[in-house]
Design an enzyme around this catalytic site. Structure first.
Site, PDB file in Angstrom:
ATOM      1  N   ASP A 399       0.825  -1.206   0.000  1.00 51.69           N
ATOM      2  CA  ASP A 399       0.000   0.000   0.000  1.00 51.69           C
ATOM      3  C   ASP A 399       0.861   1.260   0.000  1.00 51.69           C
ATOM      4  OD1 ASP A 399      -2.658   1.331   0.451  1.00 51.69           O
ATOM      5  OD2 ASP A 399      -1.668   1.952   2.305  1.00 51.69           O
ATOM      6  N   GLU A 452       1.263  -0.483  -5.164  1.00 53.55           N
ATOM      7  CA  GLU A 452       0.324   0.612  -5.434  1.00 53.55           C
ATOM      8  C   GLU A 452       1.176   1.880  -5.462  1.00 53.55           C
ATOM      9  OE1 GLU A 452      -3.375   3.189  -3.628  1.00 53.55           O
ATOM     10  OE2 GLU A 452      -1.848   2.310  -2.346  1.00 53.55           O
TER      11      GLU A 452
END
Length: 719
Positions: A399, A452
């Site tokens: 993330d 990401e």
């Protein structure tokens, strides 16, 4: 000294308590604040321990040497109890572990730190170990010692900064925390175990002893072959899931599914829908439901919201039995400042930077790891390996990588500290990510890591030895932003923004991309995928069907957030389950059927996935027909694989005689038409096939006249 022992302040309790040699004699010394008298029991005989001072609960006495003993205490009422003495046991941690921990190169810190149920020196109990290098004193507290920090002071292990203790009689499911005195003598808030394998159910936040040994995996067939499922030439279609809100039990206080229930219901559904992988939003323990797991505190603990660790393994194994890979969202970018967490863990900024310009995340009010500290970087690298090794997960989606790569991320001038060369790149975070990928791929062959990463940082999915970050894949955020922006526009104006649908090909093969429609696109007022689409109800559904057809026909692996596969009308709400009731409506069932068929087609046709990350697998047929908002292209696989042609019409105008170029003469079967009645369309199309004639057009040697239904995507395969 006796006062320090009584008060739980002694710097080295193992040097005094337990069994100690004094000359030729052996003495047993103990502290018990509930006792008025104590004895050491050896071979059935009690040897009294005298109170050292009348007003202190320190007891000591001479005993026969070299023999195991238990402690026998009595309180004022005469009640007697017998217990093992934690201070009669030697260290558990070995010299090599101590060396590697001190060096910051122990790849499996979870095998040493945390709480481990074991037999030690012939006795069952639990070994506790925690890193707190600047602490003056660390004490284990829990229900087993009445949360009294004076009872189980831990042993300091030299320069490593690790403290340990073996507590006999403590086992699985015991609740515990660490009571830490900082270097200035200040008592810290009770801390959960950074390497704890379990936690209490939020809002309670103590760690829980979990015996994670001996699961007995039965997924060897999958594990031996999973590399083929995660490779660049594999069909990868990911179903992103927030487990707490996928389904709930309305008849049971609206509780979410357990891991065991999800192992049946979720996995069966994902298999039926044709997805190849599930991606679980973070399941490492987190205190606040509204963070969706992206502010974790217990990085080594599967959240107890759905069950204990072995039951999470049940979910992973069930997925593998169905041929489905499991990806976990992993959050090494920041952590919350909850008092029981990592913040100022030993009374100093240990895991985080001391300077808020480096250690505080302004966007999320969280703390940023000090990646330059070897022990902290090792903690994160080891955590990544832990999930891959202990839980057989097949990948980690990392993330907020951009927030880690840049020191000035979301900061104004003067709010950040440049690197040693005066630049904005975070060298230490980059090194940690590279090391994570190197070790993960080296130790667990066949896995995937996914970034990401929302910027154009070079080489995210390139090998480390080639100068890249070493990820297997990267989310294509630019493609997602551009194409959704186009789809949200009224078709009347789309011709002015045609490049938003075509620009992605310019960089589509610069990384190994996944095309993501994630949870971030359906929260915070962004609405659902259906709500983004313009027009009346029929047009909204048709637009969405055409877009999904475009997405599955486009180069790149696929990811779709739960609920969007059946066009959930409203945006996602983490507090309740998906609106499954809308499947009573044929239009929603049609979207669901389309996604199922797209997944089936994507997997069945090599041309649609084998060269997702290779420019040789793509060729435009028509890229410039902005006036009609029509696009067409060819997808190719390996030699001998049937070619595939994709045609999209993004206007509500039916084109009954559209001339399209084809790479070959002959019959092209219409294998998917998003306007099919099955999907909620009007069954306009080409009667199942078109005939490529020997008429060159649009740079192709053959061509055909085709019917393009309004707001549709057609996919043809050469017979």
């Amino acid at each position: 000294m006796a006062q320090d022992l009584h008060d739980g302040r002694h710097d080295d309790p193992f040097a005094v308590l337990g069994s100690q040699k004094r000359g030729r004699a052996t003495w047993v010394t103990t502290v018990d604040h509930g006792a008025v008298s104590m004895a050491a029991r050896i071979g059935g005989k009690d040897y009294p321990l005298d109170r050292v001072f009348d007003d202190l609960n320190v007891f000591s006495g001479k005993v026969p040497g070299g023999k195991p003993y238990t402690l026998v205490g009595r309180d004022k009422s005469g009640t007697e109890w017998e217990m093992q003495d934690a201070y009669r046991f030697g260290p558990v941690m070995g010299e090599m572990d101590e060396y590697l921990l001190g060096e910051g190169t122990h790849q499996r810190i979870w095998t040493v730190l945390g709480a481990h149920v074991m037999e030690h020196e012939g006795t069952e109990g639990t070994h506790f170990a925690v890193w707190a290098p600047n602490a003056r004193r660390v004490s284990l507290v829990g229900g087993f010692n009445h949360w009294d920090g004076r009872r189980h002071l831990m042993r300091r292990r030299g320069a490593t900064g690790v403290w340990e203790i073996f507590v006999p009689g403590v086992g699985d499911k015991e609740v515990y925390k660490y009571e830490i005195t900082g270097p200035d003598g200040t008592l810290q808030p009770l801390k959960a175990d950074p390497v704890g394998f379990g936690s209490q159910h939020p809002p309670e936040n103590a760690s829980v002893v979990r015996d994670i040994r001996g699961y007995g995996w039965q997924d060897a067939r999958w594990m031996n072959n999973r590399q083929a499922h995660n490779a660049r030439d594999a069909a990868i279609s990911v179903y992103e899931v927030h487990l707490s809100s996928w389904r709930r039990h309305a008849d049971d206080n609206n509780r979410p599914l357990s891991y065991v229930e999800a192992a049946k219901e979720l996995i069966d559904y994902v298999a039926d829908m044709g997805f190849t992988h599930i991606e679980l939003m973070p399941i490492s323990e987190y205190p606040f439901d509204g963070s969706w797991g992206y502010q974790p505190v217990g990085l080594f603990a599967p959240t107890v919201r759905h069950g204990p660790p072995h039951e999470f393994r049940n979910l992973v194994e069930a997925a593998h039995e169905k041929g489905i890979g499991v990806i976990l969202d992993w959050v090494p970018g920041h952590f919350p400042a909850d008092p029981h967490g990592l913040g100022r863990f030993d009374g100093t900024p240990l895991y985080e930077h001391a300077d808020p310009r480096e250690g505080f995340h302004q966007d999320w009010n969280t703390l940023i790891y000090n990646y330059g500290r070897t022990e902290v970087a090792n903690f994160l690298v080891s955590n990544a390996l832990y999930w891959l090794e202990e839980y057989h997960v097949d990948g980690l989606r990392v993330d907020a990588v951009a927030s880690m790569l840049y020191r000035d991320y979301s900061r104004q001038p003067g709010e950040w500290v440049p690197n040693k060369d005066g630049g904005r790149e975070n060298y230490e975070a980059i090194a940690m990510l590279r090391n994570t990928n190197t070790i993960a791929y080296g130790q667990q062959p066949g896995i995937m890591t996914v970034a990401e990463e929302s910027t154009s940082f070079p080489g995210v999915s390139q090998p480390v030895d080639a100068g890249g970050l070493g990820f297997g894949y990267k989310w294509n955020m630019g493609w997602m932003n551009d194409t959704l922006s186009f789809m949200e526009k009224d078709p009347l104006y789309r011709r002015h923004h045609h490049n938003q649908m075509t620009f992605g090909i310019h960089y589509a093969f610069s990384e190994n991309f996944i095309l993501p429609i994630s949870h971030d696109e359906v929260v915070h007022g962004k609405g659902s995928m259906l709500a983004k689409m313009p027009g009346n109800t029929w047009e909204k559904f048709a637009n969405l069907r055409a877009y999904y057809g475009f997405m599955w026909g486009h180069p790149g692996k696929k990811l779709l957030f739960m609920g969007q596969e059946f066009a959930q009308p409203g945006e996602w709400n983490h507090d309740t389950e998906l609106t499954w009731g809308v499947l009573d409506d044929p239009a929603h069932r049609g979207i669901q059927a389309l996604v199922r068929d797209l997944n089936t087609l994507y997997r069945a046709q090599p041309a649609l996935h084998v060269k997702d990350c290779d420019p040789a697998g793509f060729q435009w047929i028509e890229v410039n027909d902005a006036e009609n908002s029509v696009l067409s292209w060819i997808r190719r696989g390996k030699a001998g694989d049937p070619e595939v042609v994709v045609i999209c019409n993004f206007t509500p105008v039916e084109r009954t005689d559209y001339h399209v170029g084809l790479p070959q003469v002959g019959t092209w079967r219409e294998v998917l038409n998003t306007d099919a009645a099955l999907y909620g369309g009007d069954n306009r199309g080409n009667m199942g096939a078109i005939k490529g004639k020997d008429v060159a057009h649009q740079g192709q040697p053959a061509s055909a006249r085709v019917v393009l239904p309004p707001l549709s995507t057609l996919i043809f395969v050469k017979v």
